[in-house]
Design a protein around this motif. Sequence first.
Motif, short mmCIF file in Angstrom:
data_model
loop_
_atom_site.label_atom_id
_atom_site.label_comp_id
_atom_site.label_asym_id
_atom_site.label_seq_id
_atom_site.Cartn_x
_atom_site.Cartn_y
_atom_site.Cartn_z
N ALA A 180 0.79 -1.49 -0.02
CA ALA A 180 0.07 0.04 -0.05
C ALA A 180 0.82 1.45 -0.02
CB ALA A 180 -0.81 0.05 1.25
N THR A 188 2.29 1.77 -3.45
CA THR A 188 1.42 2.15 -4.41
C THR A 188 0.71 3.61 -4.43
OG1 THR A 188 0.46 -0.20 -4.33
CG2 THR A 188 -1.09 1.45 -5.37
N VAL A 189 0.47 3.89 -3.13
CA VAL A 189 -0.07 5.09 -3.11
C VAL A 189 1.11 6.45 -3.23
CG1 VAL A 189 -0.64 7.14 -0.92
CG2 VAL A 189 -1.64 4.70 -1.04
N GLY A 207 4.56 11.85 -1.77
CA GLY A 207 4.43 10.88 -2.53
C GLY A 207 6.06 9.97 -2.50
#
Length: 148
Positions: free
Chosen positions: A53, A56-57, A71
Amino acid sequence: MSARATSWLAWGLWLLCVALISFALLFYFLASPTPATDTPPTLTALFRILSLAFPTVGALVASRRPENPIGWIFCGTGLLTGVQAFASGYADYARLGHTGSLPGGEFMAWISSWVGIPVVSLAGALLILLFPNGKLLSRNWRTVVWMV
């Protein structure tokens, strides 16, 4: 760097994280059953997959807003989590599953034990300080970032 290059970099880091987690799961399942692993294999696999996760984020945010450090922090956290998972699986396989089959089992166990400690605390502190727009509330917070 252009927006296209940063997008490729972000998704390349995501792909590297997926590869590291995949190899970590492969080593984990090849090494089991060992008496040193008390966690059920399905729970370990679930935790490893859920650790994707973060990258991916991170890849989603970094590819769309490359100037926002949130990010990139997520991508870095995912990468270090992937390295820790891979090193742990490698060490378990080399030292517990098939003793002497792979070189560097002790070194990978050392990496596994040291990479996981600062990742969560550093990433958590930086995310709290920089959320939501990637900028500090004031210049006075720079000292805290340097201390972290």
